[in-house]
Design a protein around this motif. Structure first.
Motif, PDB file in Angstrom:
ATOM      1  N   GLU A 147      -5.620  14.119  -8.982  1.00  0.00           N
ATOM      2  CA  GLU A 147      -6.883  14.374  -9.821  1.00  0.00           C
ATOM      3  C   GLU A 147      -7.877  13.158  -9.784  1.00  0.00           C
ATOM      4  O   GLU A 147      -9.081  13.755  -9.755  1.00  0.00           O
ATOM      5  N   ILE A 148      -7.600  11.970  -9.615  1.00  0.00           N
ATOM      6  CA  ILE A 148      -8.435  11.088  -9.290  1.00  0.00           C
ATOM      7  C   ILE A 148      -9.399  11.064  -8.036  1.00  0.00           C
ATOM      8  O   ILE A 148     -10.349  10.988  -7.918  1.00  0.00           O
ATOM      9  N   ALA A 149      -8.471  11.560  -6.969  1.00  0.00           N
ATOM     10  CA  ALA A 149      -9.001  11.617  -5.919  1.00  0.00           C
ATOM     11  C   ALA A 149      -9.874  12.714  -5.550  1.00  0.00           C
ATOM     12  O   ALA A 149     -10.894  12.766  -5.117  1.00  0.00           O
TER      13      ALA A 149
ATOM     14  N   TYR B  63     -11.841   3.328   4.302  1.00  0.00           N
ATOM     15  CA  TYR B  63     -10.864   3.441   3.407  1.00  0.00           C
ATOM     16  C   TYR B  63     -11.181   2.707   2.222  1.00  0.00           C
ATOM     17  O   TYR B  63     -10.322   2.711   1.187  1.00  0.00           O
ATOM     18  N   LEU B  64     -12.475   2.007   2.091  1.00  0.00           N
ATOM     19  CA  LEU B  64     -12.834   1.223   0.749  1.00  0.00           C
ATOM     20  C   LEU B  64     -13.787   2.279   0.199  1.00  0.00           C
ATOM     21  O   LEU B  64     -14.977   1.732  -0.311  1.00  0.00           O
ATOM     22  N   LYS B  65     -13.422   3.411  -0.262  1.00  0.00           N
ATOM     23  CA  LYS B  65     -14.055   4.567  -1.079  1.00  0.00           C
ATOM     24  C   LYS B  65     -13.283   5.487  -1.508  1.00  0.00           C
ATOM     25  O   LYS B  65     -12.049   5.795  -0.982  1.00  0.00           O
ATOM     26  N   GLY B  66     -13.708   6.412  -2.563  1.00  0.00           N
ATOM     27  CA  GLY B  66     -12.783   7.081  -3.171  1.00  0.00           C
ATOM     28  C   GLY B  66     -11.695   6.576  -4.088  1.00  0.00           C
ATOM     29  O   GLY B  66     -12.095   5.886  -4.667  1.00  0.00           O
ATOM     30  N   SER B  67     -10.603   7.171  -4.019  1.00  0.00           N
ATOM     31  CA  SER B  67      -9.387   6.862  -4.906  1.00  0.00           C
ATOM     32  C   SER B  67      -8.604   5.751  -4.426  1.00  0.00           C
ATOM     33  O   SER B  67      -7.726   6.116  -3.393  1.00  0.00           O
ATOM     34  N   LEU B  68      -8.391   4.703  -4.589  1.00  0.00           N
ATOM     35  CA  LEU B  68      -7.510   3.609  -4.276  1.00  0.00           C
ATOM     36  C   LEU B  68      -6.750   3.398  -5.577  1.00  0.00           C
ATOM     37  O   LEU B  68      -7.180   3.257  -6.626  1.00  0.00           O
ATOM     38  N   VAL B  69      -5.443   3.205  -5.233  1.00  0.00           N
ATOM     39  CA  VAL B  69      -4.692   3.210  -6.419  1.00  0.00           C
ATOM     40  C   VAL B  69      -4.247   1.538  -6.432  1.00  0.00           C
ATOM     41  O   VAL B  69      -4.037   1.305  -5.694  1.00  0.00           O
ATOM     42  N   ALA B  70      -4.318   1.040  -7.876  1.00  0.00           N
ATOM     43  CA  ALA B  70      -3.613  -0.223  -8.321  1.00  0.00           C
ATOM     44  C   ALA B  70      -1.914   0.052  -8.355  1.00  0.00           C
ATOM     45  O   ALA B  70      -1.772   0.313  -9.656  1.00  0.00           O
ATOM     46  N   LEU B  71      -1.150  -0.030  -7.560  1.00  0.00           N
ATOM     47  CA  LEU B  71       0.126   0.295  -7.610  1.00  0.00           C
ATOM     48  C   LEU B  71       0.888  -0.425  -8.262  1.00  0.00           C
ATOM     49  O   LEU B  71       0.851  -1.615  -8.326  1.00  0.00           O
TER      50      LEU B  71
ATOM     51  N   HIS C 148       1.341   9.161  -2.988  1.00  0.00           N
ATOM     52  CA  HIS C 148      -0.031   8.873  -2.728  1.00  0.00           C
ATOM     53  C   HIS C 148      -0.530   9.235  -1.495  1.00  0.00           C
ATOM     54  O   HIS C 148      -1.828   9.812  -1.540  1.00  0.00           O
ATOM     55  N   ILE C 149       0.284   9.249  -0.313  1.00  0.00           N
ATOM     56  CA  ILE C 149      -0.161  10.106   1.071  1.00  0.00           C
ATOM     57  C   ILE C 149      -0.586  11.327   0.775  1.00  0.00           C
ATOM     58  O   ILE C 149      -1.326  11.890   1.270  1.00  0.00           O
ATOM     59  N   GLU C 150       0.373  12.150   0.100  1.00  0.00           N
ATOM     60  CA  GLU C 150       0.519  13.552  -0.147  1.00  0.00           C
ATOM     61  C   GLU C 150      -0.792  14.038  -1.133  1.00  0.00           C
ATOM     62  O   GLU C 150      -1.119  14.827  -0.738  1.00  0.00           O
ATOM     63  N   SER C 151      -1.044  13.094  -1.886  1.00  0.00           N
ATOM     64  CA  SER C 151      -2.190  13.283  -3.017  1.00  0.00           C
ATOM     65  C   SER C 151      -3.440  13.212  -2.624  1.00  0.00           C
ATOM     66  O   SER C 151      -4.475  13.505  -3.365  1.00  0.00           O
ATOM     67  N   GLY C 152      -3.864  12.411  -1.552  1.00  0.00           N
ATOM     68  CA  GLY C 152      -5.239  12.266  -1.063  1.00  0.00           C
ATOM     69  C   GLY C 152      -5.909  10.932  -1.503  1.00  0.00           C
ATOM     70  O   GLY C 152      -7.143  10.625  -1.399  1.00  0.00           O
ATOM     71  N   THR C 153      -4.843  10.069  -1.834  1.00  0.00           N
ATOM     72  CA  THR C 153      -5.288   8.517  -2.238  1.00  0.00           C
ATOM     73  C   THR C 153      -5.725   7.685  -1.148  1.00  0.00           C
ATOM     74  O   THR C 153      -5.186   8.204   0.005  1.00  0.00           O
ATOM     75  N   THR C 154      -6.978   7.202  -1.055  1.00  0.00           N
ATOM     76  CA  THR C 154      -7.406   6.763   0.084  1.00  0.00           C
ATOM     77  C   THR C 154      -6.888   5.451   0.578  1.00  0.00           C
ATOM     78  O   THR C 154      -6.514   5.244   1.786  1.00  0.00           O
ATOM     79  N   ALA C 155      -6.486   4.544  -0.445  1.00  0.00           N
ATOM     80  CA  ALA C 155      -5.902   3.358   0.062  1.00  0.00           C
ATOM     81  C   ALA C 155      -4.843   2.831  -1.061  1.00  0.00           C
ATOM     82  O   ALA C 155      -5.126   3.399  -2.239  1.00  0.00           O
ATOM     83  N   ILE C 156      -3.767   2.220  -0.584  1.00  0.00           N
ATOM     84  CA  ILE C 156      -2.948   1.377  -1.818  1.00  0.00           C
ATOM     85  C   ILE C 156      -3.182   0.088  -2.022  1.00  0.00           C
ATOM     86  O   ILE C 156      -3.228  -0.531  -1.074  1.00  0.00           O
ATOM     87  N   VAL C 157      -3.512  -0.450  -3.262  1.00  0.00           N
ATOM     88  CA  VAL C 157      -3.571  -1.830  -3.391  1.00  0.00           C
ATOM     89  C   VAL C 157      -2.051  -2.496  -4.043  1.00  0.00           C
ATOM     90  O   VAL C 157      -1.820  -1.969  -4.996  1.00  0.00           O
ATOM     91  N   ILE C 158      -1.587  -3.336  -3.131  1.00  0.00           N
ATOM     92  CA  ILE C 158      -0.176  -3.632  -3.548  1.00  0.00           C
ATOM     93  C   ILE C 158      -0.341  -5.163  -4.210  1.00  0.00           C
ATOM     94  O   ILE C 158      -1.174  -5.972  -3.784  1.00  0.00           O
TER      95      ILE C 158
END
Length: 295
Positions: free
Chosen positions: A216-218, A4-12, A34-44
């Motif tokens: 798009e980022i994913a 989960y530490l690769k691809g698109s992680l969002v700085a929410l 983000h779950i539906e869009s393919g984001t790998t992980a969420i940074v809270i």
């Protein structure tokens, strides 16, 4: 490597209502988006999440709510932003068994330690938590730069697994890669140079742009990993004005306004000392959103 530490992680962003309280309804909407869009992980609760203006109680609630909303469907990584080593340790210990999947820990700001101080700061936090830890280097915001040689020393500590490099200096990719093992994860913290960063060997991006362009980022990250660079660049070209103009004013001022415009949050409320995006910025950012096909 931690998948989960690769691809698109969002700085929410942290959505807030008109009174400045955390908006749980919008938070739920954002996480599901983000779950539906393919984001790998969420940074809270990172820089984009306005951690500097949240109270300790709000910070803990925000992380807890995010874990509850995600229901294990997407990893939640918690930001730790403090210039006190002892306070960082207390935060890390509090979330050890909470469901948080790791920490993004920024370099100490304002007191600006030297490289020796940085090494022992991150080492002490790592020794008090078994969770994966990502170093966060953003000198333009902290006045403190963790050098590749120090990153290499820290990479030998087993639960320090990677770095978010937001310097925008692509030379850092090779400089760090030469000093660490292949398992150490390099993540871009600069959307505008992220594609090039990944092409040089980075594993992904912790993205501000992904707040409004998650799919798009994913997809860009997937294309780069696949070696489809021409297709990735074609898609990224549509986002370049957005990458740039989301920093027309200090982050997260523009991205909150953009999230409201595309309908992801109700209000673009910020806390002082941050104030609303200027009219000139709104005009520029609206053009960037149109260029990206997001409105």
């Amino acid at each position: 490597m931690i998948t989960y530490l690769k691809g698109s992680l969002v700085a929410l962003i942290t959505p807030m209502n008109e009174y400045g309280a955390i908006d749980q309804i919008s938070l739920n909407k954002l996480i599901n988006y983000h779950i539906e869009s393919g984001t790998t992980a969420i940074v809270i609760a990172g820089t984009t999440g306005e951690i500097s203006t949240l109270t300790h109680e709000e910070y803990y609630k925000l992380v807890t709510w995010s874990i509850e909303i995600s229901e294990g469907r997407i990893p939640i990584i918690s930001g730790i932003s403090t210039n006190s080593t002892n306070e960082a340790i207390l935060i890390a210990k509090r979330f050890n068994d909470s469901g948080v999947m790791g920490y993004l820990i920024v370099t100490p700001y304002f007191n600006c330690p030297n490289q020796k101080g940085l090494f022992y700061h991150f080492k002490a936090i790592a020794e008090n938590s078994d969770l994966p830890q990502i170093l966060y280097n953003v000198p333009i915001r902290t006045g403190c730069d963790i050098l590749p040689s120090t990153v290499a020393r820290l990479a030998n500590i087993k639960n320090i697994v990677g770095i978010k490099d937001a310097t925008g200096d692509l030379k850092r990719v090779n400089q760090i890669q030469e000093l660490v093992s292949d398992n150490f994860i390099l993540l871009s913290g600069d959307d505008e140079s992220a594609l090039d960063f990944m092409q040089l060997g980075g594993k992904g991006v912790i993205s501000v742009t992904a707040n409004v362009a998650a799919k798009e980022i994913a997809k860009i990250c997937t294309l780069v990993a696949r070696g489809s660079l021409a297709e990735a660049r074609c898609l990224n070209k549509k986002l370049i004005p957005l990458h740039r103009n989301l920093f027309y004013e200090t982050n997260p001022i523009p991205i909150k306004w953009a999230c409201k415009v595309v309908g992801l949050i109700e209000k673009d409320t910020l806390r002082l000392p941050m104030t609303s995006l200027k009219k000139s910025g709104r005009l520029i950012l609206k053009k960037a959103l149109l260029h990206a096909g997001l409105i």
